[in-house]
Write a protein that holds these residues in place. Structure first.
Motif, PDB file in Angstrom:
ATOM      1  N   GLY A  69     -14.472  87.977 -27.429  1.00 54.26           N
ATOM      2  CA  GLY A  69     -13.963  88.396 -28.755  1.00 54.26           C
ATOM      3  C   GLY A  69     -12.607  88.952 -28.714  1.00 54.26           C
ATOM      4  O   GLY A  69     -11.784  88.553 -29.307  1.00 54.26           O
ATOM      5  N   ASP A  70     -12.601  89.630 -27.446  1.00 57.93           N
ATOM      6  CA  ASP A  70     -10.972  89.907 -27.321  1.00 57.93           C
ATOM      7  C   ASP A  70     -10.060  88.709 -26.984  1.00 57.93           C
ATOM      8  O   ASP A  70      -8.909  88.785 -27.413  1.00 57.93           O
ATOM      9  N   ILE A  71     -10.406  87.646 -26.408  1.00 55.86           N
ATOM     10  CA  ILE A  71      -9.748  86.534 -26.380  1.00 55.86           C
ATOM     11  C   ILE A  71      -9.598  85.717 -27.628  1.00 55.86           C
ATOM     12  O   ILE A  71      -8.324  85.420 -28.144  1.00 55.86           O
ATOM     13  N   VAL A  72     -10.706  85.470 -28.291  1.00 55.88           N
ATOM     14  CA  VAL A  72     -10.698  84.527 -29.583  1.00 55.88           C
ATOM     15  C   VAL A  72      -9.922  85.441 -31.005  1.00 55.88           C
ATOM     16  O   VAL A  72      -9.298  84.676 -31.845  1.00 55.88           O
ATOM     17  N   PHE A  73     -10.089  86.386 -31.030  1.00 59.10           N
ATOM     18  CA  PHE A  73      -9.552  87.404 -32.398  1.00 59.10           C
ATOM     19  C   PHE A  73      -8.239  87.634 -32.209  1.00 59.10           C
ATOM     20  O   PHE A  73      -7.534  87.762 -33.071  1.00 59.10           O
ATOM     21  N   GLN A  74      -7.565  87.375 -30.840  1.00 61.92           N
ATOM     22  CA  GLN A  74      -6.011  87.320 -30.960  1.00 61.92           C
ATOM     23  C   GLN A  74      -5.397  86.313 -30.924  1.00 61.92           C
ATOM     24  O   GLN A  74      -4.164  86.380 -31.045  1.00 61.92           O
ATOM     25  N   ASP A  75      -6.054  85.018 -30.780  1.00 64.00           N
ATOM     26  CA  ASP A  75      -5.346  83.933 -30.613  1.00 64.00           C
ATOM     27  C   ASP A  75      -6.111  82.703 -31.513  1.00 64.00           C
ATOM     28  O   ASP A  75      -7.493  82.314 -31.370  1.00 64.00           O
ATOM     29  N   ALA A  81     -10.952  76.645 -30.983  1.00 66.31           N
ATOM     30  CA  ALA A  81     -11.357  75.944 -29.585  1.00 66.31           C
ATOM     31  C   ALA A  81     -13.055  76.387 -29.382  1.00 66.31           C
ATOM     32  O   ALA A  81     -14.087  75.604 -29.193  1.00 66.31           O
ATOM     33  N   LEU A  82     -13.406  77.760 -29.600  1.00 67.10           N
ATOM     34  CA  LEU A  82     -14.521  78.444 -29.590  1.00 67.10           C
ATOM     35  C   LEU A  82     -15.563  77.553 -30.796  1.00 67.10           C
ATOM     36  O   LEU A  82     -16.588  77.204 -30.441  1.00 67.10           O
ATOM     37  N   ASN A  83     -14.967  77.726 -31.951  1.00 61.38           N
ATOM     38  CA  ASN A  83     -15.788  77.164 -32.975  1.00 61.38           C
ATOM     39  C   ASN A  83     -16.079  75.375 -32.909  1.00 61.38           C
ATOM     40  O   ASN A  83     -17.042  75.117 -33.264  1.00 61.38           O
ATOM     41  N   ALA A 156      -7.993  92.486 -37.383  1.00 64.05           N
ATOM     42  CA  ALA A 156      -7.858  91.172 -36.792  1.00 64.05           C
ATOM     43  C   ALA A 156      -9.131  90.305 -37.120  1.00 64.05           C
ATOM     44  O   ALA A 156      -8.990  89.204 -37.564  1.00 64.05           O
ATOM     45  N   ARG A 157     -10.202  91.098 -37.217  1.00 64.94           N
ATOM     46  CA  ARG A 157     -11.551  90.293 -37.217  1.00 64.94           C
ATOM     47  C   ARG A 157     -11.481  89.684 -38.734  1.00 64.94           C
ATOM     48  O   ARG A 157     -12.201  88.880 -38.873  1.00 64.94           O
ATOM     49  N   LEU A 158     -11.284  90.683 -39.614  1.00 69.35           N
ATOM     50  CA  LEU A 158     -11.198  90.190 -41.006  1.00 69.35           C
ATOM     51  C   LEU A 158     -10.309  89.148 -41.313  1.00 69.35           C
ATOM     52  O   LEU A 158     -10.390  88.167 -42.301  1.00 69.35           O
ATOM     53  N   ASN A 159      -8.983  89.141 -40.686  1.00 70.35           N
ATOM     54  CA  ASN A 159      -7.953  88.215 -40.951  1.00 70.35           C
ATOM     55  C   ASN A 159      -8.483  86.689 -40.412  1.00 70.35           C
ATOM     56  O   ASN A 159      -7.901  85.740 -40.730  1.00 70.35           O
ATOM     57  N   ALA A 160      -9.180  86.949 -39.558  1.00 68.74           N
ATOM     58  CA  ALA A 160      -9.839  85.544 -38.887  1.00 68.74           C
ATOM     59  C   ALA A 160     -10.886  84.919 -39.734  1.00 68.74           C
ATOM     60  O   ALA A 160     -11.332  83.588 -39.669  1.00 68.74           O
ATOM     61  N   GLN A 161     -11.329  85.552 -41.025  1.00 67.21           N
ATOM     62  CA  GLN A 161     -12.083  84.947 -42.051  1.00 67.21           C
ATOM     63  C   GLN A 161     -11.335  84.914 -43.399  1.00 67.21           C
ATOM     64  O   GLN A 161     -10.477  85.514 -43.594  1.00 67.21           O
ATOM     65  N   MET A 162     -12.001  83.957 -44.159  1.00 62.40           N
ATOM     66  CA  MET A 162     -11.644  83.938 -45.523  1.00 62.40           C
ATOM     67  C   MET A 162     -11.554  85.232 -46.201  1.00 62.40           C
ATOM     68  O   MET A 162     -12.746  86.006 -46.079  1.00 62.40           O
TER      69      MET A 162
END
Length: 198
Positions: A69-75, A81-83, A156-162
């Protein structure tokens, strides 16, 4: 009948899906499937380790979700790539499970709980879509409390979603889960009647 259920992070999707199951619906849970594809021995976890390195694993070989989570939610590129690794396998499993449930009993309601339903472009898989809604400020407060996150981490987690308001606007049905549980239960009962399931 198959309904896709979605909402924002910390909106209470699992609460609503559990209420529907208690009334007799069947559930396909994308989060459960997402965990299954990240179990030791699964090809998707092996691909993720190849992509992000063995530091995403705990000493026992299981996935360290916090590290990943620390890797993907900041980048955003890392998240994409994970998705790209996980989504095809998860989508395949969702389709298999919901189709077998539908064949078993087409009159029974099947709920497919997919947090990133709109983001993944999966609207066409479902007859209708139910959005579990809470305002953004409630999402942030619940996420901070539930996961022990700072406000920056929660955002950051919210901003990664619609955005939750955009999801709400695309829904066929909305359950507002920002109040008391009794209010949510009442809305689920109304929806159940509306769908002609009682």
């Amino acid at each position: 009948m198959i309904i896709g259920l979605t909402g924002g992070i910390a909106s209470g999707k699992s609460t609503v899906s559990a209420l529907l199951v208690s009334k007799g619906a069947r559930l396909v849970d994308a989060d459960v499937i997402a965990r299954e594809v990240m179990l030791p021995g699964h090809e998707v976890l092996a691909a993720a380790v190849k992509q992000f390195g063995s530091e995403i694993l705990s000493s026992d070989g299981t996935l360290n979700r916090g590290k990943l989570g620390d890797i993907v939610f900041q980048d955003p590129a890392a998240l994409q790539a994970l998705n790209n690794l996980t989504h095809p396998a998860i989508r395949r499993e969702i389709k298999e499970r919901m189709n077998s449930m539908e064949e078993e009993d087409p009159k029974k309601l099947t709920i497919v709980d997919i947090p990133l339903l709109f983001e993944s472009g999966l609207e066409n898989m479902f007859h209708e879509i139910l959005v579990v809604y809470v305002p953004r400020e409630v999402q942030i407060a619940r996420l901070m409390e539930r996961n022990g996150l700072s406000i920056e981490q929660a955002e950051a987690r919210l901003n990664a979603q619609m955005d939750i308001e955009a999801k709400r606007n695309k829904a066929d049905y909305i359950i507002d889960n920002s109040g008391e549980l009794a209010h949510t239960e009442q809305q689920v009962a109304v929806l159940w009647d509306r769908l002609g399931l009682s």
